[in-house]
Design an enzyme around this catalytic site. Structure first.
Site, PDB file in Angstrom:
ATOM      1  N   ASP A  18       0.735  -0.887   0.190  1.00 39.67           N
ATOM      2  CA  ASP A  18      -0.209  -0.301   0.174  1.00 39.67           C
ATOM      3  C   ASP A  18       1.339   1.133   0.182  1.00 39.67           C
ATOM      4  O   ASP A  18       0.380   2.273   0.632  1.00 39.67           O
ATOM      5  CB  ASP A  18      -1.089  -0.044   0.980  1.00 39.67           C
ATOM      6  CG  ASP A  18      -2.385  -1.407   1.133  1.00 39.67           C
ATOM      7  OD1 ASP A  18      -2.162  -2.213   0.824  1.00 39.67           O
ATOM      8  OD2 ASP A  18      -2.075  -2.419   2.049  1.00 39.67           O
ATOM      9  N   LYS A  21       2.866   2.043  -4.940  1.00 41.43           N
ATOM     10  CA  LYS A  21       3.631   1.290  -6.591  1.00 41.43           C
ATOM     11  C   LYS A  21       2.051   1.323  -8.045  1.00 41.43           C
ATOM     12  O   LYS A  21       3.562   1.983  -8.105  1.00 41.43           O
ATOM     13  CB  LYS A  21       3.565   0.337  -5.656  1.00 41.43           C
ATOM     14  CG  LYS A  21       4.441  -0.546  -5.098  1.00 41.43           C
ATOM     15  CD  LYS A  21       4.564  -1.576  -4.591  1.00 41.43           C
ATOM     16  CE  LYS A  21       3.252  -2.025  -4.278  1.00 41.43           C
ATOM     17  NZ  LYS A  21       2.734  -2.361  -3.015  1.00 41.43           N
ATOM     18  N   GLY A  45      -4.713  -4.226  -4.711  1.00 40.60           N
ATOM     19  CA  GLY A  45      -5.395  -3.492  -5.412  1.00 40.60           C
ATOM     20  C   GLY A  45      -4.646  -1.865  -5.595  1.00 40.60           C
ATOM     21  O   GLY A  45      -3.936  -1.006  -4.159  1.00 40.60           O
ATOM     22  N   HIS A  46      -3.788  -1.317  -6.925  1.00 40.66           N
ATOM     23  CA  HIS A  46      -3.697  -0.930  -7.559  1.00 40.66           C
ATOM     24  C   HIS A  46      -3.949   0.430  -7.684  1.00 40.66           C
ATOM     25  O   HIS A  46      -5.218  -0.366  -8.810  1.00 40.66           O
ATOM     26  CB  HIS A  46      -2.409  -1.097  -8.095  1.00 40.66           C
ATOM     27  CG  HIS A  46      -0.998  -2.491  -7.094  1.00 40.66           C
ATOM     28  ND1 HIS A  46      -0.209  -2.612  -8.352  1.00 40.66           N
ATOM     29  CD2 HIS A  46      -1.064  -2.609  -6.718  1.00 40.66           C
ATOM     30  CE1 HIS A  46       0.542  -2.943  -7.586  1.00 40.66           C
ATOM     31  NE2 HIS A  46       0.311  -3.097  -5.968  1.00 40.66           N
ATOM     32  N   GLN A 226       2.200  -5.775  -3.375  1.00 45.39           N
ATOM     33  CA  GLN A 226       2.371  -5.778  -1.453  1.00 45.39           C
ATOM     34  C   GLN A 226       4.132  -4.840  -1.580  1.00 45.39           C
ATOM     35  O   GLN A 226       4.910  -4.391  -2.073  1.00 45.39           O
ATOM     36  CB  GLN A 226       2.707  -7.329  -1.511  1.00 45.39           C
ATOM     37  CG  GLN A 226       0.943  -8.138  -1.904  1.00 45.39           C
ATOM     38  CD  GLN A 226       0.478  -8.492  -2.786  1.00 45.39           C
ATOM     39  OE1 GLN A 226       2.070  -9.642  -3.328  1.00 45.39           O
ATOM     40  NE2 GLN A 226      -0.448  -8.427  -2.895  1.00 45.39           N
TER      41      GLN A 226
HETATM   42  P1  IMP Z   1      -2.789 -13.095   1.491  1.00 43.21           P
HETATM   43  O1  IMP Z   1      -1.619 -12.310   0.659  1.00 43.21           O
HETATM   44  O2  IMP Z   1      -4.158 -12.685   1.086  1.00 43.21           O
HETATM   45  O3  IMP Z   1      -2.316 -14.309   1.672  1.00 43.21           O
HETATM   46  O4  IMP Z   1      -2.459 -11.693   2.848  1.00 43.21           O
HETATM   47  C1  IMP Z   1      -1.111 -11.811   3.901  1.00 43.21           C
HETATM   48  C2  IMP Z   1      -0.685 -10.967   4.437  1.00 43.21           C
HETATM   49  O5  IMP Z   1      -0.386 -10.298   2.861  1.00 43.21           O
HETATM   50  C3  IMP Z   1      -2.179 -10.399   4.926  1.00 43.21           C
HETATM   51  O6  IMP Z   1      -1.704  -9.270   5.658  1.00 43.21           O
HETATM   52  C4  IMP Z   1      -2.504  -9.119   3.964  1.00 43.21           C
HETATM   53  O7  IMP Z   1      -3.202  -7.428   4.708  1.00 43.21           O
HETATM   54  C5  IMP Z   1      -1.266  -8.969   3.176  1.00 43.21           C
HETATM   55  N1  IMP Z   1      -1.198  -8.073   1.917  1.00 43.21           N
HETATM   56  C6  IMP Z   1      -1.987  -9.461   0.371  1.00 43.21           C
HETATM   57  N2  IMP Z   1      -1.862  -8.076  -0.139  1.00 43.21           N
HETATM   58  C7  IMP Z   1      -1.889  -6.524  -0.084  1.00 43.21           C
HETATM   59  C8  IMP Z   1      -1.404  -5.882  -0.140  1.00 43.21           C
HETATM   60  O8  IMP Z   1      -1.667  -5.619  -1.221  1.00 43.21           O
HETATM   61  N3  IMP Z   1      -1.392  -4.182   0.457  1.00 43.21           N
HETATM   62  C9  IMP Z   1      -1.190  -4.785   1.812  1.00 43.21           C
HETATM   63  N4  IMP Z   1      -1.333  -5.638   2.404  1.00 43.21           N
HETATM   64  C10 IMP Z   1      -1.198  -6.675   1.894  1.00 43.21           C
END
Ligand code: IMP
Length: 426
Positions: A18, A21, A45-46, A226
């Site tokens: 977040d 990017k 979620g870009h 991420q």
């Molecule tokens: P997952 O990727 O859905 O398996 O989530 C694993 C961890 O990564 C969790 O803490 C999510 O909140 C975090 N996470 C996954 N994608 C994002 C993102 O795009 N932005 C921020 N945190 C993320």
């Protein structure tokens, strides 16, 4: 980012995701021919704002909004094809033509509904705070060599046989986890049959496509999802995502050699946020947490969850500079700090009574650290109109200088608002 030597560059998150990017990729894509997503999936979620319109892209690279850019979903992505097509249709309906501009790796693994059921079930026994998009189970199937890849759809008969085994396995796991819900083989088979023609029409060997583009002197931007601290190896394990979010993942996930990549831009917020569970050492007080969240609109782009907010953590960013080999930093959301009178910066940690300048490897130790804060004067002035460093108030420049010095990488961009033009190129 691009110059004579650098025709292939990576943009990565250098905190917990977040960081903004999407905006940086959108800005840099103006000078790129190809934009490639190489890991993660619909958990990303870009956010990109063009004029008055906001786009949130989960599966499609943020370069899609530039009509002369070709976009690639690489082999390292776990693909939620329904999300991809919904996003494509959404873009078309808003007048963004995507025909012939999007390619998907035939080696990318599919995220299927049973992965989402397993994700939700596994949260009940180990609460990571995932996005619920099936990311962990899809990558687990990939490493367990039981994934279903885009290219498998070329033989639907054989894929249906694979699917029968995978659905049965998923249902046994769900039963073991004490969950009543079950995946339906018929529904999965129908879904794949429905998705196959459209998916296969854009499926190709994307590593080869990128290689040829580079050989032809085209500019390639690799878009990470991420952030470094969510990296499966280098993040705050187990509170991480299931892919390599650091720059090394770009080579593997795009299918090109590491020597092709010359520039690595790390995106950092001027403060820190985290969504999902796990430690946040530079967390702000309850009052400042609330204030930063309001000022920065810190709610998840995919899940809507409130993000936890903290101050800039130099230990985290220094670490991200090292594990990514960052050649430059982009600092975003500087304007969010415009009204804060004095701004704490976490310069190091204290761990068991000793000063600690490196990130501990285990979450148990990271949970014990205490932030060592240095307080810098705020600038209490509007920065959103600044287009050069000289336009910034003196204290804002001093703030940037200090975080650059602490992080150990040069600041190349400063973002002062959501719009494309609200950027300072240093
Ligand atoms: P997952 O990727 O859905 O398996 O989530 C694993 C961890 O990564 C969790 O803490 C999510 O909140 C975090 N996470 C996954 N994608 C994002 C993102 O795009 N932005 C921020 N945190 C993320």
């Amino acid at each position: 980012m691009f110059d004579e030597r650098t025709t292939c560059a990576v943009v990565v998150g250098a905190q917990w995701g977040d960081e903004g990017k999407g905006k940086l990729v959108d800005v840099l894509a103006e000078r790129a021919d190809l934009v490639v997503r190489y890991q993660g999936g619909a958990n990303a979620g870009h956010t990109v704002v063009t004029g008055e319109t906001q786009f949130i892209l989960r599966q499609i690279p943020s370069g899609i909004l530039h009509r002369n850019v070709t976009c690639v979903v690489g082999n390292g992505v776990v693909l939620d094809a329904e999300t991809l097509f919904a996003e494509l249709d959404g873009l078309e309906s808003r007048g963004i033509g995507t025909g012939g501009r999007l390619f998907v790796s035939d080696r990318a693994h599919l995220v299927l509904p049973y992965h989402k059921l397993l994700d939700a079930a596994s949260e009940k026994s180990q609460a990571i705070g995932t996005t619920g998009r099936g990311i962990g189970p899809a990558y687990a199937d990939k490493t367990g060599r039981r994934g279903i890849r885009v290219g498998d759809l070329r033989d639907l008969g054989a894929t249906r046989r694979l699917l029968a085994d995978r659905v049965e396995r998923a249902n046994s796991l769900l039963a073991m986890m004490g969950v009543a819900e079950r995946a339906s083989l018929e529904e999965h088979a129908a879904l794949l049959e429905r998705l196959a023609p459209r998916l296969l029409s854009v499926a190709t060997d994307t590593g080869l496509l990128i290689h040829r583009a580079l050989q032809a002197g085209k500019r390639v931007l690799l878009e990470g999802a991420q952030g470094a601290l969510l990296d499966l190896d280098h993040g705050t394990y187990p509170y991480v995502t299931s892919s390599n979010t650091t720059a090394g993942g770009a080579s593997v996930g795009a299918g090109i050699g590491p020597t092709a990549i010359h520039g690595v831009l790390g995106v950092v917020k001027a403060y820190t946020t985290r969504v999902g569970n796990g430690p946040l050492p530079s967390a702000a007080s309850a009052e400042d947490d609330e204030r930063l969240r309001k000022l920065g609109g810190e709610f998840g782009a995919v899940t809507g969850r409130p993000r936890r907010c903290g101050w800039f953590d130099a230990t985290v960013v220094r670490y991200a500079v090292r594990v990514n080999g960052l050649t430059g930093l982009a600092v975003t959301k500087l304007d969010v700090l415009d009204t804060i009178e004095s701004i704490p910066v976490c310069v190091a940690y204290e761990l068991d009574g000793e000063r600690c300048e490196e990130l501990p490897s285990e979450v148990a130790r990271l949970e014990r650290v205490r932030p060592v804060f240095e307080t810098l004067p705020g600038w209490c002035a509007v920065t959103s109109g600044a287009r050069t460093l000289a336009d910034l108030p003196r204290h804002a420049r001093a703030y940037l200088d200090r975080i650059e010095q602490l992080a150990g990488a040069p600041i190349r961009y400063v973002s002062v608002g959501t719009r494309r033009d609200q950027i300072i190129e240093v």
